[in-house]
Design an enzyme around this catalytic site. Structure first.
Site, mmCIF file in Angstrom:
data_model
loop_
_atom_site.group_PDB
_atom_site.id
_atom_site.type_symbol
_atom_site.label_atom_id
_atom_site.label_comp_id
_atom_site.label_asym_id
_atom_site.label_seq_id
_atom_site.Cartn_x
_atom_site.Cartn_y
_atom_site.Cartn_z
ATOM 1 N N LYS A 185 0.583 -1.207 0.227
ATOM 2 C CA LYS A 185 0.100 0.026 -0.288
ATOM 3 C C LYS A 185 0.674 1.224 0.160
ATOM 4 O O LYS A 185 0.257 2.358 -0.381
ATOM 5 C CB LYS A 185 -0.970 0.057 1.055
ATOM 6 C CG LYS A 185 -2.130 -0.904 1.134
ATOM 7 C CD LYS A 185 -3.148 -0.741 2.158
ATOM 8 C CE LYS A 185 -4.569 -1.694 1.595
ATOM 9 N NZ LYS A 185 -4.401 -2.911 1.935
ATOM 10 N N GLU A 233 -10.205 7.213 3.712
ATOM 11 C CA GLU A 233 -11.122 6.427 4.495
ATOM 12 C C GLU A 233 -10.336 5.175 4.881
ATOM 13 O O GLU A 233 -9.526 4.744 3.881
ATOM 14 C CB GLU A 233 -12.466 6.227 4.127
ATOM 15 C CG GLU A 233 -12.437 4.971 2.949
ATOM 16 C CD GLU A 233 -11.940 5.397 1.849
ATOM 17 O OE1 GLU A 233 -11.678 6.495 1.396
ATOM 18 O OE2 GLU A 233 -11.549 4.199 1.191
ATOM 19 N N SER A 286 1.735 -10.034 -0.865
ATOM 20 C CA SER A 286 1.322 -8.473 -0.873
ATOM 21 C C SER A 286 1.635 -7.774 0.521
ATOM 22 O O SER A 286 1.865 -6.852 0.583
ATOM 23 C CB SER A 286 -0.237 -8.199 -0.962
ATOM 24 O OG SER A 286 -0.946 -9.170 -0.350
#
Ligand code: PLP
Length: 413
Positions: free
Chosen positions: A96, A118, A385
């Site tokens: 991310k 968010e 990931s």
């Protein structure tokens, strides 16, 4: 038009990937999103911008990360070689950060001083707060009140990084309400404020932009496998929540028609239980959160409640580009249950000494099955990931409650 970095089709000027994507937002948001789309077009190939981005990817995130051959798992499965793309080794422990760094640099170019986002599970909130700390941005994270209770440790992490976490108390007090509150903030404060989206979803230009800021995953993996094996892999595999880590791996292989592209969705407690989040496998084309995609929704078009043991995969839609891959047949989409993902979580820890994120464990679980069916010498690249430290307490709780036992079954038996 095609993307110079990946060779694959870009969405049209309105953000359509075939019949998927687009922009379905209140009229007040159109100019706000246009400003972001224009900035993205201006800077995506800008030398100064990319020099700065690449500097932080190298020095702060630790890229490029390795493509690791799981020798023991490969021998155990007796089939294809299993390679892991090690996004878990990035600073903050997942993919991310690639995206939040790219977007924060764009926000800086736009002269914005305030970032809002968010978050559901909190992972995107932490990656956003990290990028904001680095670039001295005010950071406000909207989170459903229920999620702030479930993810108290991530709330503390964000606060430690200097972010303000707003617990949203309306509606169901979960992600959907956090999105609504963040959008209201944006409409009021757009002159100073940038909205940071965490996956390859949402209205145009976010799916194209988030993909752009994740594509180094596949570009690196492609170079690394060519260096290690002298040829392309036979399959690339990644878990699909919104779809950002997956599209980041897949897109640079889009034109390599010999490479199978396989996305793994969460089947939760089973595809026939109603408790899953397999949006592509069982969903229908529909509109949610400002864009069109395969979605799990009721007859009124409202998103259905979804479930996955992996909080990061718990989403009733999927990125428009995956929807396009599915509809055109370029991608295969499969699913893995909670139980299978937990088994793979334990298996990777025990056999290779790597604790994966439970999200990533979905991709591992499918890759283990696939490897066993393939021929020795064939090659699979799996996107790891993220790392599993964040999930250890959850799994320990399940073991304690008797919901899961640590005897490794399946492939190990
Ligand atoms: C958030 C997250 C995901 C799911 O998001 P995508 O946008 O589908 O990649 C997967 N793995 C990890 C480790 C995550 O934190």
């Amino acid at each position: 038009m095609t993307d110079a970095a990946t060779g694959n089709p870009l969405p049209d000027a309105k953000g359509w990937f075939g019949e998927f994507g687009g922009r379905f937002v209140p009229p007040q948001l159109e100019p706000v999103l246009d400003e972001i789309a224009e900035a993205f077009e201006r800077y995506r190939d800008d030398e100064d911008f990319n020099r700065e981005y690449e500097y932080y990817l190298r020095q702060f995130v630790g890229r490029p990360n390795p493509l690791y051959l799981c020798d023991k798992l490969t021998r155990q499965q007796g089939g294809a070689k299993i390679y892991l793309k090690r996004e878990d080794l990035n600073h903050t422990g997942a993919h991310k950060i690639n995206n939040t760094l790219g977007q924060v640099l764009l926000a800086k170019r736009l002269g914005k001083k305030r970032i809002i986002a968010e978050t559901g599970a909190g992972q995107h909130g932490v990656a956003t707060a990290t990028a904001c700390a680095l670039f001295d941005m005010e950071c406000i994270i909207y989170m459903g009140e229920i999620d702030t209770e479930r993810q108290a440790l991530n709330v503390f992490r964000m606060e430690l990084l200097g972010a303000k976490v707003v617990a949203v108390k309306r509606g169901t007090r979960t992600l959907k309400d956090a999105v609504d509150e963040a959008l209201e903030d944006l409409i009021t404060n757009y002159e100073t404020t940038y909205y940071m989206l965490g996956s390859a979803v949402g209205p145009h230009p976010y799916p194209a932009m988030v993909k752009h800021f994740q594509c180094m995953i596949g570009r690196e993996a492609r170079e690394q496998i060519l260096a290690a094996e002298g040829r392309l892999p036979d399959a690339v595999v990644a878990c699909v929540g919104g779809g950002s880590n997956a599209i980041g791996l897949f897109a640079p292989f889009y034109d390599d028609r010999s490479v199978r592209i396989i996305g793994v969705e969460p089947a939760g407690k089973g595809l026939d239980t109603g408790e899953h989040a397999a949006s592509i496998t069982l969903g229908k084309p529909g509109i949610i959160h400002g864009f069109k995609c395969y979605t799990l929704s009721d007859e009124n078009g409202d998103p259905l409640p979804v479930h996955s043991v992996a909080a990061g995969l718990d989403y009733p839609g999927v990125g428009p580009e995956h929807s396009f891959y599915k509809a055109t047949g370029r991608g295969e989409y499969v699913s893995v249950t909670d139980r299978e993902a937990l088994d793979a979580f334990v298996e990777l820890a025990r056999v290779e000494g790597i604790i994966p994120a439970i999200e990533s464990a979905h991709a591992i679980a499918y890759a283990l099955k696939l490897a066993a069916e393939m021929e020795p010498g064939q090659l699979i690249v799996v996107n790891l990931s993220g790392r599993g430290d964040k999930d250890v307490r959850q799994v320990a709780g399940m073991v304690e409650a008797g919901e899961y036992t640590l005897e490794v079954r399946g492939a190990m038996a």
